[in-house]
Design an enzyme around this catalytic site. Structure first.
Site, PDB file in Angstrom:
ATOM      1  N   VAL A 194      -3.874  10.615   0.231  1.00 20.21           N
ATOM      2  CA  VAL A 194      -4.706  10.514   1.446  1.00 20.21           C
ATOM      3  C   VAL A 194      -5.410   9.150   1.528  1.00 20.21           C
ATOM      4  O   VAL A 194      -5.729   8.537   0.502  1.00 20.21           O
ATOM      5  CB  VAL A 194      -5.771  11.636   1.523  1.00 20.21           C
ATOM      6  CG1 VAL A 194      -5.104  12.983   1.756  1.00 20.21           C
ATOM      7  CG2 VAL A 194      -6.668  11.646   0.308  1.00 20.21           C
ATOM      8  N   HIS A 195      -5.611   8.690   2.745  1.00 12.95           N
ATOM      9  CA  HIS A 195      -6.286   7.407   2.942  1.00 12.95           C
ATOM     10  C   HIS A 195      -6.923   7.353   4.317  1.00 12.95           C
ATOM     11  O   HIS A 195      -6.416   7.925   5.273  1.00 12.95           O
ATOM     12  CB  HIS A 195      -5.306   6.235   2.754  1.00 12.95           C
ATOM     13  CG  HIS A 195      -4.024   6.379   3.528  1.00 12.95           C
ATOM     14  ND1 HIS A 195      -2.967   7.176   3.090  1.00 12.95           N
ATOM     15  CD2 HIS A 195      -3.623   5.852   4.698  1.00 12.95           C
ATOM     16  CE1 HIS A 195      -1.983   7.114   3.958  1.00 12.95           C
ATOM     17  NE2 HIS A 195      -2.348   6.323   4.964  1.00 12.95           N
ATOM     18  N   LEU A 196      -8.030   6.659   4.374  1.00 13.82           N
ATOM     19  CA  LEU A 196      -8.796   6.484   5.609  1.00 13.82           C
ATOM     20  C   LEU A 196      -8.408   5.148   6.249  1.00 13.82           C
ATOM     21  O   LEU A 196      -8.489   4.104   5.602  1.00 13.82           O
ATOM     22  CB  LEU A 196     -10.304   6.490   5.283  1.00 13.82           C
ATOM     23  CG  LEU A 196     -11.285   6.094   6.388  1.00 13.82           C
ATOM     24  CD1 LEU A 196     -11.219   7.067   7.563  1.00 13.82           C
ATOM     25  CD2 LEU A 196     -12.710   6.053   5.823  1.00 13.82           C
TER      26      LEU A 196
END
Ligand SMILES: [Zn+2]
Length: 160
Positions: A118-120
């Site tokens: 996951v990454h923003l």
């Protein structure tokens, strides 16, 4: 509205590359230039998106290979938010964006190019940039400029 936030259009490009491995985990273990790492925290890091929606398009991710948003620890979630906030500071200092989009693409259907980690997304915005080009004359969305973008943002990164 749809046009204002569509980084997933570019993320699919990375899918073939990612079959070879996780570029975020590679960035955690490799050197800053090779991984386009702009800043490192204790449990998270910031990299430039190799296929940016706009110049300075950052990805903030846990250092740990975690595919579930809900699987982030409190410490990771807090540090990711703090790094995103510092990223806004570095972007403001370097490129003076007029606004930002921050968002999570969770799952392939939602546009995640790398669903396993996951990454923003932190995407700086300028008036008239909907064709992927900021209005700043000296800023171009070209891969050969990524190292320079990385250098400038790393130099402008606020101290914690
Ligand atoms: Zn990973």
């Amino acid at each position: 509205m749809e046009r204002l936030w569509a980084p997933w259009r570019l993320e699919y490009i990375t899918a073939a590359e990612e079959a070879a491995g996780c570029f975020l985990c590679a960035a955690v273990e490799g050197d800053d230039e090779q991984g386009l790492v702009v800043a490192r925290g204790r449990q998270a890091l910031v990299v430039l998106n190799k296929y940016p929606y706009a110049s300075g398009h950052l990805l903030v991710a846990p250092a740990r290979h975690e595919g579930e948003f809900g699987g982030l620890t409190d410490e990771e979630a807090t540090e990711i938010h703090r790094l995103a906030s510092q990223g806004l500071g570095a972007l403001a200092e370097t490129y003076s964006p007029q606004g930002y989009n921050l968002g999570w693409n969770l799952g392939r259907i939602a546009g995640a190019g790398l669903p396993g980690h996951v990454h923003l997304h932190v995407v700086p915005r300028w008036a008239g940039d909907t064709n992927f080009m900021p209005v700043l004359a000296d800023v171009k969305v070209l891969p050969e400029h990524l190292l320079e973008t990385r250098r400038r943002l790393a130099a402008a990164w606020p101290s914690a």
